[in-house]
Design an enzyme around this catalytic site. Sequence first.
Site: not given
Lengths: 499, 499
Positions: B261-262, B265, B291
Amino acid sequence: MDTTFDALLVRMKELRDLNGLIGLAAWDQETYLPLKAAEARAQQLSTLQGLHHERLVDPRLGEWLAWTEGRTDLSDDQLAMARVLIQERDRAVKVPRALVQALAEAQSRGLHAWRQARKENRFELFRPALERLLVLRREQADAYGHDGERYDALLEGFEPGMRVARLDPVLSSLRDTLIAWVARLQTAPRQVLDVLQGRRFDTDVQWRLSLRLLEDMGFDLEAGRQDKSIHPFSSGLHPTDVRLTTGLEEGSLASLFTTLHEGGHGLYEQGFHPAHYRTPLANAPSMGLHESQSRLWENLVGRGRPFWSHYFPVLREAFPQSLADVEMEAFVASINRVTPSLIRVDADEVTYNLHIVLRYELELLLIRDELPLADLPEAWNERMRRFLGITPPDDRQGVLQDIHWAWGEFGYFPTYALGNLYAASLFSTARRALPGLEQGLARGELRPLRDWLRTHVHAEGYRLPAEERVRQVTGEGLTDEDFLVYLRSKFGELYGVKL
Amino acid sequence: MDTTFDALLVRMKELRDLNGLIGLAAWDQETYLPLKAAEARAQQLSTLQGLHHERLVDPRLGEWLAWTEGRTDLSDDQLAMARVLIQERDRAVKVPRALVQALAEAQSRGLHAWRQARKENRFELFRPALERLLVLRREQADAYGHDGERYDALLEGFEPGMRVARLDPVLSSLRDTLIAWVARLQTAPRQVLDVLQGRRFDTDVQWRLSLRLLEDMGFDLEAGRQDKSIHPFSSGLHPTDVRLTTGLEEGSLASLFTTLHEGGHGLYEQGFHPAHYRTPLANAPSMGLHESQSRLWENLVGRGRPFWSHYFPVLREAFPQSLADVEMEAFVASINRVTPSLIRVDADEVTYNLHIVLRYELELLLIRDELPLADLPEAWNERMRRFLGITPPDDRQGVLQDIHWAWGEFGYFPTYALGNLYAASLFSTARRALPGLEQGLARGELRPLRDWLRTHVHAEGYRLPAEERVRQVTGEGLTDEDFLVYLRSKFGELYGVKL
């Protein structure tokens, strides 16, 4: 009236916060910054420093500060805050913007040329950049203003109030004494062996030991931290946020002395008075006095027998195999071994100041424009022979070894010597003031010393100039007397000679 | 003419550097800040934010920006830079200083009250602070200006260009579909077991695996880093300095999904075009599009069978004991298990958006002043029953679970749903554009997808608003169609039902 001081205080806090953030960005640069972010960080730092400068030279700040002068309705601390900031602002205002920019560019070129010159071991590659830096620093010193001795104006930036006329006799006399002592120690009948050479010390264990030392010293690890970096340093972002670093090498126990050194700086930063937080008083009055705290813990405490009476057994337990055959006396002798050597940062307590005086004498000549740069390497080598009896085999191990001149930093080296001298004076006073001090150290009790330093040095912050602060505590100002008494006793005994 | 744009560019870079430094100070706060430095850091951050705001609303900047409007001698990128900064500045200028200060105070009180209310599990303790925040946010929205729908003015801060009139039909339709599907999945004949429950996974091994995932994704660990923090986040200090964090728990493999997830980003932040560095174009056009990148890697890639065809053997090798009796199919099913649950951050892909719609509907009512705060907990619980068929046993697991409202953040939650929808549209386009994509993923080849995203999304920066950017890539704007197609296929198959 109150509102003017309130405005002043708001600005003081803002400037202080910006300094803290510059500290954070610089700390991060040496510890966690990704490899490719070097340029981005340089830009961010430059932006922050530009903002700090802009707020500092802001004319409104000048008015608020002028308003404080001669007022009787401000407290002593308020007046002292204003005084310190006036000093800092006056210097910043005096340097024309074009000179600031020229200096920044010359510093960047200086670093680059120095790296290249070091790599190729050719001073000549560095000479034009150094010449440019000297020209600009002389110009800057004249812009600051001085009474004929340009070097004073640069010294002031690191050691406010100190002057060549005051410093020179002390360092010259120290130099002559040390030259004689170094020669005597080298021919002493009792010689000291380095029993640590070639041994290995697990770096994880060193790390844990270094943290234990910080804790024992009373460094608050909830108001600060220790990290790893190639070049150890300490940085006070705020008295509740003091960052130290150490380097770790398997072949050496240097990390422990680095930790004591940086920990000494760190205790100073943590020890400012809470009422002074975010004001100019939450500062050491000079780099020399700051250095006295690191030297005190590293050398006067950390290379002393009392300290190791407690910690040698700890060390041995930490490295049971590496130290199995080492006795405490041989260990203490080894960490105090005196050897004329080429590299300042590795020097022992006796020879270290000779390295400093060498640089001080040369930079004084350079700033006075009394030494052609072409002659600098030989002037360096000549002093190395005269002071220490050794000749650098190349410039890399001679005139090119330090980064300071590459950055155009002149006037800073003396603070290292001042640190050693102030440390000895303060420690000698502490021993008189705390009768059981050394017995306590021998039991691992380091905090009484921290508390004494906190009361008499740290919590005072920048209320007084460095030498005045030392005089208040020890009864005398700058002197090499206590330092020489200390060396005489310690090294005379160690080498079995009368110094 | 050029000089005006040059002045503008200098200010853009300065503002960008200040943002990077705010990012650094905030990152440090969550990773390495000493315990006692919380207050000092809050002050430093407030000083930085104050300076950023001051430079942003500076009238000279307004003049430089006004000068750019309608000019034909500026490049498209230059005009886009100015346009983005005009938007940001206009918003900042519109809010009176007194309101900014009142909001800051209310946010601080809001957080405090929320913590207390959560601790004692009493919504009533939080209500007055939340009421105050709502009053101020409504005032702020009116200051920004809107066409009757106040919420639009707040949404604009996170999702520029998005409006309730556009968003509402999409989210309402999504809600109705998902409510039906959740019910159907719960009664599906084939049920999914969580075979991971109760197993232990060494956190050092998890850490190493997470770094490997980042490397495999093509996250440049020389232009960024990963650290540990309690609440994972990503922070772009500069495209060469992107910081991610993850949390590690022995009882869960969540760190791997957090890293994906990170990392998603992070790839966005590293992917901006070098020509845009330190300008407003080196930014995502919206939080929702940002996102979409994290969701795409976490879910569409990271919970897919192709990905685990390659990584499950890796995982099993890393945890040979913990996973000895687990088959890949059971593992993939477990990480995709659908369960109506109380806590948003733990929700699966099917129920997650219902949590978001719930919050969106409630905050829309609150900002419209159509829901008395006393009724909020029951309105929450009523929707939980209607959407997910479960009732929170207390407010801690209900209306008090998120921090966003405590901070007065309204208009942010929808970006989570937008992220999921955009992610599905982009991934579906990528599959068409890269025919061997899934076979590649099954061989552990993640970089073709990164490169495609870099070209079509990351390197474009803020040239276009989010929905326009998505439309350029996928051929359509905001829609739940691709997302539903994705869910239908994946979860229909997994649960053996027709959705």
